[in-house]
Design a protein around this motif. Structure first.
Motif, PDB file in Angstrom:
ATOM      1  N   ARG A 186       8.041  -8.232  29.312  1.00 58.01           N
ATOM      2  CA  ARG A 186       7.788  -7.431  28.112  1.00 58.01           C
ATOM      3  C   ARG A 186       8.112  -5.944  28.338  1.00 58.01           C
ATOM      4  O   ARG A 186       8.557  -5.255  27.426  1.00 58.01           O
ATOM      5  CB  ARG A 186       6.325  -7.542  27.699  1.00 58.01           C
ATOM      6  CG  ARG A 186       5.906  -8.858  27.056  1.00 58.01           C
ATOM      7  CD  ARG A 186       4.556  -8.647  26.423  1.00 58.01           C
ATOM      8  NE  ARG A 186       3.827  -9.827  26.062  1.00 58.01           N
ATOM      9  CZ  ARG A 186       3.956 -10.487  24.903  1.00 58.01           C
ATOM     10  NH1 ARG A 186       4.881 -10.108  24.036  1.00 58.01           N
ATOM     11  NH2 ARG A 186       3.190 -11.525  24.634  1.00 58.01           N
ATOM     12  N   SER A 187       7.864  -5.466  29.535  1.00 59.80           N
ATOM     13  CA  SER A 187       7.986  -4.033  29.797  1.00 59.80           C
ATOM     14  C   SER A 187       9.419  -3.553  29.580  1.00 59.80           C
ATOM     15  O   SER A 187      10.376  -4.130  30.110  1.00 59.80           O
ATOM     16  CB  SER A 187       7.563  -3.719  31.235  1.00 59.80           C
ATOM     17  OG  SER A 187       7.830  -2.369  31.554  1.00 59.80           O
ATOM     18  N   LYS A 246      14.558  -4.017  34.335  1.00 54.92           N
ATOM     19  CA  LYS A 246      16.016  -4.050  34.264  1.00 54.92           C
ATOM     20  C   LYS A 246      16.542  -5.484  34.206  1.00 54.92           C
ATOM     21  O   LYS A 246      15.809  -6.448  34.397  1.00 54.92           O
ATOM     22  CB  LYS A 246      16.616  -3.304  35.459  1.00 54.92           C
ATOM     23  CG  LYS A 246      16.140  -1.863  35.595  1.00 54.92           C
ATOM     24  CD  LYS A 246      16.449  -1.031  34.354  1.00 54.92           C
ATOM     25  CE  LYS A 246      16.018   0.418  34.537  1.00 54.92           C
ATOM     26  NZ  LYS A 246      16.211   1.212  33.291  1.00 54.92           N
ATOM     27  N   ASN A 247      17.865  -5.588  33.978  1.00 53.98           N
ATOM     28  CA  ASN A 247      18.484  -6.896  33.739  1.00 53.98           C
ATOM     29  C   ASN A 247      18.212  -7.915  34.835  1.00 53.98           C
ATOM     30  O   ASN A 247      17.824  -9.058  34.553  1.00 53.98           O
ATOM     31  CB  ASN A 247      20.003  -6.745  33.573  1.00 53.98           C
ATOM     32  CG  ASN A 247      20.402  -5.830  32.434  1.00 53.98           C
ATOM     33  OD1 ASN A 247      21.285  -5.021  32.573  1.00 53.98           O
ATOM     34  ND2 ASN A 247      19.751  -5.951  31.290  1.00 53.98           N
ATOM     35  N   ILE A 248      18.438  -7.537  36.086  1.00 54.62           N
ATOM     36  CA  ILE A 248      18.308  -8.499  37.186  1.00 54.62           C
ATOM     37  C   ILE A 248      16.886  -9.027  37.280  1.00 54.62           C
ATOM     38  O   ILE A 248      16.654 -10.240  37.397  1.00 54.62           O
ATOM     39  CB  ILE A 248      18.742  -7.861  38.525  1.00 54.62           C
ATOM     40  CG1 ILE A 248      20.238  -7.543  38.488  1.00 54.62           C
ATOM     41  CG2 ILE A 248      18.417  -8.779  39.691  1.00 54.62           C
ATOM     42  CD1 ILE A 248      20.741  -6.810  39.721  1.00 54.62           C
ATOM     43  N   LYS A 249      15.920  -8.129  37.219  1.00 53.64           N
ATOM     44  CA  LYS A 249      14.517  -8.543  37.313  1.00 53.64           C
ATOM     45  C   LYS A 249      14.122  -9.389  36.106  1.00 53.64           C
ATOM     46  O   LYS A 249      13.318 -10.330  36.221  1.00 53.64           O
ATOM     47  CB  LYS A 249      13.614  -7.315  37.423  1.00 53.64           C
ATOM     48  CG  LYS A 249      12.195  -7.627  37.868  1.00 53.64           C
ATOM     49  CD  LYS A 249      11.432  -6.354  38.194  1.00 53.64           C
ATOM     50  CE  LYS A 249      10.050  -6.677  38.759  1.00 53.64           C
ATOM     51  NZ  LYS A 249       9.303  -5.442  39.099  1.00 53.64           N
ATOM     52  N   GLU A 279       1.382 -12.708  34.282  1.00 54.80           N
ATOM     53  CA  GLU A 279       1.908 -11.593  35.090  1.00 54.80           C
ATOM     54  C   GLU A 279       3.422 -11.487  34.936  1.00 54.80           C
ATOM     55  O   GLU A 279       3.970 -10.384  34.749  1.00 54.80           O
ATOM     56  CB  GLU A 279       1.536 -11.814  36.555  1.00 54.80           C
ATOM     57  CG  GLU A 279       2.058 -10.765  37.508  1.00 54.80           C
ATOM     58  CD  GLU A 279       1.761 -11.110  38.954  1.00 54.80           C
ATOM     59  OE1 GLU A 279       2.555 -10.709  39.828  1.00 54.80           O
ATOM     60  OE2 GLU A 279       0.754 -11.796  39.228  1.00 54.80           O
ATOM     61  N   ILE A 280       4.109 -12.636  35.007  1.00 52.58           N
ATOM     62  CA  ILE A 280       5.566 -12.636  34.834  1.00 52.58           C
ATOM     63  C   ILE A 280       5.933 -12.174  33.420  1.00 52.58           C
ATOM     64  O   ILE A 280       6.848 -11.373  33.226  1.00 52.58           O
ATOM     65  CB  ILE A 280       6.151 -14.033  35.110  1.00 52.58           C
ATOM     66  CG1 ILE A 280       5.888 -14.451  36.553  1.00 52.58           C
ATOM     67  CG2 ILE A 280       7.658 -14.046  34.831  1.00 52.58           C
ATOM     68  CD1 ILE A 280       6.252 -15.890  36.845  1.00 52.58           C
ATOM     69  N   LEU A 306       9.393  -9.030  23.226  1.00 53.66           N
ATOM     70  CA  LEU A 306       9.998  -8.370  24.390  1.00 53.66           C
ATOM     71  C   LEU A 306      11.387  -7.830  24.077  1.00 53.66           C
ATOM     72  O   LEU A 306      12.165  -7.512  24.963  1.00 53.66           O
ATOM     73  CB  LEU A 306      10.040  -9.320  25.595  1.00 53.66           C
ATOM     74  CG  LEU A 306      10.559 -10.751  25.418  1.00 53.66           C
ATOM     75  CD1 LEU A 306      12.060 -10.803  25.243  1.00 53.66           C
ATOM     76  CD2 LEU A 306      10.124 -11.606  26.579  1.00 53.66           C
ATOM     77  N   GLY A 307      11.671  -7.718  22.769  1.00 50.89           N
ATOM     78  CA  GLY A 307      12.982  -7.226  22.354  1.00 50.89           C
ATOM     79  C   GLY A 307      13.998  -8.358  22.270  1.00 50.89           C
ATOM     80  O   GLY A 307      13.652  -9.530  22.157  1.00 50.89           O
ATOM     81  N   ASP A 308      15.272  -7.998  22.310  1.00 49.43           N
ATOM     82  CA  ASP A 308      16.351  -8.981  22.287  1.00 49.43           C
ATOM     83  C   ASP A 308      16.520  -9.543  23.692  1.00 49.43           C
ATOM     84  O   ASP A 308      17.000  -8.856  24.605  1.00 49.43           O
ATOM     85  CB  ASP A 308      17.654  -8.316  21.817  1.00 49.43           C
ATOM     86  CG  ASP A 308      18.767  -9.322  21.596  1.00 49.43           C
ATOM     87  OD1 ASP A 308      19.061 -10.095  22.530  1.00 49.43           O
ATOM     88  OD2 ASP A 308      19.352  -9.328  20.502  1.00 49.43           O
ATOM     89  N   ALA A 309      16.111 -10.793  23.878  1.00 52.46           N
ATOM     90  CA  ALA A 309      16.100 -11.378  25.224  1.00 52.46           C
ATOM     91  C   ALA A 309      17.499 -11.461  25.822  1.00 52.46           C
ATOM     92  O   ALA A 309      17.675 -11.289  27.028  1.00 52.46           O
ATOM     93  CB  ALA A 309      15.454 -12.763  25.185  1.00 52.46           C
TER      94      ALA A 309
END
Length: 231
Positions: free
Chosen positions: A27-28, A32-35, A21-22, A208-211
């Motif tokens: 991945r989505s 946003k950054n904080i989440k 779930e996390i 998930l892109g560039d972490a």
């Protein structure tokens, strides 16, 4: 915890609905950054709990207010060194420290160059002395080509020989795990999930892109203005 039979000493947490779930949130592209950072902290903390199941503890005898009973003392949990690969591993380290609160912390600044060479620039290391009692946990969320971690582990060997070397990540590509296990078969790898493959640019798919950018924002490419001689 799920042991991947393709390699020795490689584990994922694909059997945990909570971690999946996390990971889905991370991945989505809407996250946003904080989440995103908070998700990395959660994963680090939970994976730290799971790692304690693989550690040695000391059996002790204690007295409750009513009678004597058996208990356990930390053992290996009190001899942990967490190596943080800047910059995206900082939230992951924060989560790990919630489980290994007495851990020593080392810092490695390493960046991977562009395809096809993927040269590694390691510009800074600050590592405490490593002892034979230490469990060394290298936190690096994305195990893509494996080149950054290979150079990191080889550099760390200069500081001592730990009891165990563990890599903790969020996602891994099979190509990266193959590269690490080929040269460093003794290294253990624990990741949330092993993804399908790498693309030509060295990104994990579906990934998930560039972490780093997802956690802290995409950096601006600002060039300093040219200086001219003043007459």
């Amino acid at each position: 915890m799920f042991k991947d039979e393709r390699w020795e000493g490689v584990y994922s947490f694909e059997d945990s609905p909570y971690l999946m779930e996390i990971l889905t949130t991370l991945r989505s592209k809407q996250t946003k950054n904080i989440k995103f950072r908070k998700g990395l902290v959660k994963l680090g903390r939970y994976m730290g709990y799971e790692l304690t199941k693989t550690m040695d503890f000391e059996n002790i005898r204690i007295e409750t207010p009513l009678e004597g009973t058996d208990g356990v003392a930390p053992g290996d949990r009190d001899h942990v060194l967490i190596i943080t690969v800047l910059r995206v591993a900082i939230p992951l380290m924060e989560g790990l420290l919630k489980t290994f609160e007495n851990a020593k912390v080392g810092i490695v600044s390493a960046s991977r160059g562009k395809a096809p060479d993927f040269e590694i620039d390691m510009s800074y290391t600050k590592i405490p002395h490593i002892t034979s009692k230490d469990t060394m946990i290298i936190s690096d969320p994305m195990i893509a080509t494996g080149s950054t971690l290979l150079k990191t582990v080889k550099e760390l060997k200069k500081f001592g020989n730990p009891k165990r070397v563990i890599i903790v990540g969020i996602l891994a590509a099979p190509e990266g795990i193959d590269a690490i296990k080929k040269e460093l078969p003794e290294v253990e790898i624990y990741v949330t999930k092993i993804d399908r493959e790498l693309n030509k640019k060295g990104y994990i798919l579906p990934g998930l892109g560039d972490a780093g950018d997802r956690a802290y924002g995409e950096p601006l490419d600002i060039s300093l203005p040219q200086m001219h001689n003043l007459e």
